[in-house]
Design an enzyme around this catalytic site. Structure first.
Site, mmCIF file in Angstrom:
data_model
loop_
_atom_site.group_PDB
_atom_site.id
_atom_site.type_symbol
_atom_site.label_atom_id
_atom_site.label_comp_id
_atom_site.label_asym_id
_atom_site.label_seq_id
_atom_site.Cartn_x
_atom_site.Cartn_y
_atom_site.Cartn_z
ATOM 1 N N ASP A 119 0.832 -1.208 0.000
ATOM 2 C CA ASP A 119 0.000 0.000 0.000
ATOM 3 C C ASP A 119 0.867 1.259 0.000
ATOM 4 O OD1 ASP A 119 -2.267 1.528 0.051
ATOM 5 O OD2 ASP A 119 -3.019 0.768 1.966
ATOM 6 N N CYS A 123 -5.925 4.989 -3.211
ATOM 7 C CA CYS A 123 -6.163 3.548 -2.994
ATOM 8 C C CYS A 123 -7.368 2.975 -3.724
ATOM 9 C CB CYS A 123 -6.360 3.269 -1.501
ATOM 10 S SG CYS A 123 -5.017 3.780 -0.421
ATOM 11 N N HIS A 150 -9.881 -1.952 -1.421
ATOM 12 C CA HIS A 150 -9.727 -0.934 -0.383
ATOM 13 C C HIS A 150 -10.832 -1.092 0.650
ATOM 14 C CE1 HIS A 150 -8.872 2.952 1.419
ATOM 15 N NE2 HIS A 150 -10.171 3.136 1.446
HETATM 16 CA CA LIG Z 1 -2.770 3.160 -1.363
#
Ligand SMILES: [Ca+2]
Length: 466
Positions: free
Chosen positions: A34, A73, A127
């Site tokens: 991430d 994201c 996400h």
């Molecule tokens: Ca991200």
């Protein structure tokens, strides 16, 4: 083409082991980190320690120009997991569920399920929130997985030395050198779970998606990873005197910019330190997955894909976040190790998009019923020959406030239009200006070039509406 070669090799491999059984499809280990940018050893960073990702890069193909389609994201993950552009999914925030706008879409993991794979999702694949302890189960997509496991930081893992770099103004902007071992953190638990799974004898081929939470904020990792760095030795990013971004970073990110402008030199050093500790912590978990493949003799029949979900600016232009259309937000690591690929061990300058991941994996695994509407294109041929040109350009978009920006990256240029050019345009020559400091959009002698790039954006978008 790689697909027939790979299929044949896999067929031969298995025919030689169990001649009575039909050919088995390869497993897939799909690793997502991430908010990971290209500050890694294998991408030439001299200080960041990433020995396990480097090991994967040395045995796979490293893509030097891989671009996400959105630099936040949820829109980015939704895009590459559905194979559709953010302007098609119309998901450009962190709260819209994939099924709200696309109730019947067949996601990449879902297609693997339909093709007889055991599909497991560990951690943050779709996400589901902003930190491991703030994950919303309802944001996941049950149709995509047979099994999921999310992990959760333990009480000990939330103790340690740390501070908020904005004095609390921005809740997320904090680091923690945590007490305890890796398994006190969610990412350590994800690796434990993956190792356990890779040791199981499954009746079906495996698609294992592992979404590590680091290096995303909160910048929290076991202390031993912080101890690997001396932040007084860090070289801090420099911004030329008097520089102002053509499209101000305060638009759609004013609160962030105000807080970043107050950072002291020590704050900057600590930010870098905590982010890089997170990279090393995540890297250690990647190493455990690779070791488990070796130990269980799965390496020769497992395709490994390693990506970040988008890049991260880390203080360039004094921006400590993503959500821009500069190179460091749009570009992320991409490493693909397909067991039979001829180019393993090499790197490629081919321009690829994260949209291409879905069709590429579908081709590598010879999946049936691949959705016709996928907007990317398989780059399997690059895995055999790194000199092959895949596409001329990659398009990324981002919404800043209410304004949509579109940014096209070619081998030479990055060209960005805000609100179709009505709110400004940026043109950078990457051959001489990789830092994207000098905006050439209004240069008289480059107007023909600008027109061509603008038309290419329009053509890309027109294609998807058909
Ligand atoms: Ca991200």
């Amino acid at each position: 083409m790689l697909r027939p070669v790979l299929s044949l090799l896999i067929a031969c491999l298995f025919a030689s082991i169990t001649s009575a059984e039909p050919p088995t499809r390869p497993n897939v280990l799909f690793i997502i980190a991430d908010d990971l940018n290209c500050d890694l050893g294998c991408y030439g960073h001299t200080m960041v320690k990433s020995p396990n990702i480097d090991r994967l890069a040395a045995s796979g193909v490293r893509f030097d120009r891989a671009y996400v389609q959105y630099t936040v994201c949820n829109p980015s993950r939704t895009s590459f997991l559905t194979g559709l552009r953010p302007t098609t999914t119309r998901i450009m925030d962190n709260s819209t569920h994939v099924r709200k706008n696309l109730p019947d879409v067949v996601t990449m993991p879902e297609l693997f399920r339909k093709n007889g794979y055991e599909v497991v999702g560990l951690g943050k694949v779709f996400h589901r929130g902003l930190s491991p302890d703030d994950m919303k189960k309802e944001m996941d997509d049950p149709k995509s997985f047979d099994r999921v496991f999310y992990g959760k930081t333990t009480a000990m893992g939330n103790k340690g030395e740390g501070r908020n770099l904005t004095g609390g103004t921005l809740a997320w902007c904090r680091w923690l050198a945590a007490e305890g071992v890796d398994a006190e953190q969610a990412d350590g638990q994800l690796a434990d779970e993956a190792v356990k799974l890779l040791g199981e004898k499954l009746a079906k081929p495996l698609f294992l998606a592992v979404g590590f939470y680091r290096p995303h904020d909160p910048f929290q990792s076991p202390k031993k990873y912080f101890d690997l760095y001396d932040n007084s030795k860090f070289e801090l990013p420099k911004t030329p005197e008097g520089y102002e971004p053509p499209y101000p970073l305060s638009l759609g990110g004013g609160g962030f910019k105000d807080a970043f402008d107050k950072f002291t030199e020590q704050d900057r050093r600590e930010f870098l330190h905590a982010y890089y500790a997170g990279v090393r912590f995540m890297d250690a978990q990647v190493g455990r997955l690779l070791d488990a493949l070796d130990k269980n003799k799965l390496t020769e029949n497992t395709i490994v894909v390693f990506i970040g979900d988008h890049g991260y600016e880390l203080g360039v232009r004094n921006w400590w976040n993503k959500n821009t259309l500069f190179e460091r937000s749009c570009r992320t690591p991409l490493i693909v190790r397909a067991p039979a690929a001829k180019a393993n061990g090499r790197s490629t300058p081919a321009i690829v998009k994260f949209l291409d991941l879905y069709p590429t994996l579908a081709e590598l695994c010879a999946l049936n019923e691949v959705p016709k509407q996928l907007e990317g294109a398989s780059f399997c041929n690059v895995l055999d020959d790194v000199t092959v040109k895949h596409k001329d350009a990659a398009l990324s978009v981002v919404k800043r406030g209410t304004v949509l920006g579109r940014s096209l990256r070619t081998a030479k240029y990055r060209y960005t239009e805000w609100d179709n050019g009505k709110k400004g345009a940026e043109l950078y020559d990457h051959i001489v200006d990789p830092g994207e400091w000098v905006n050439l959009a209004d240069k008289k002698e480059l107007q023909a070039t600008r027109g061509e790039l603008s038309a290419l954006i329009l053509r890309t978008e027109t294609r998807i509406k058909k």
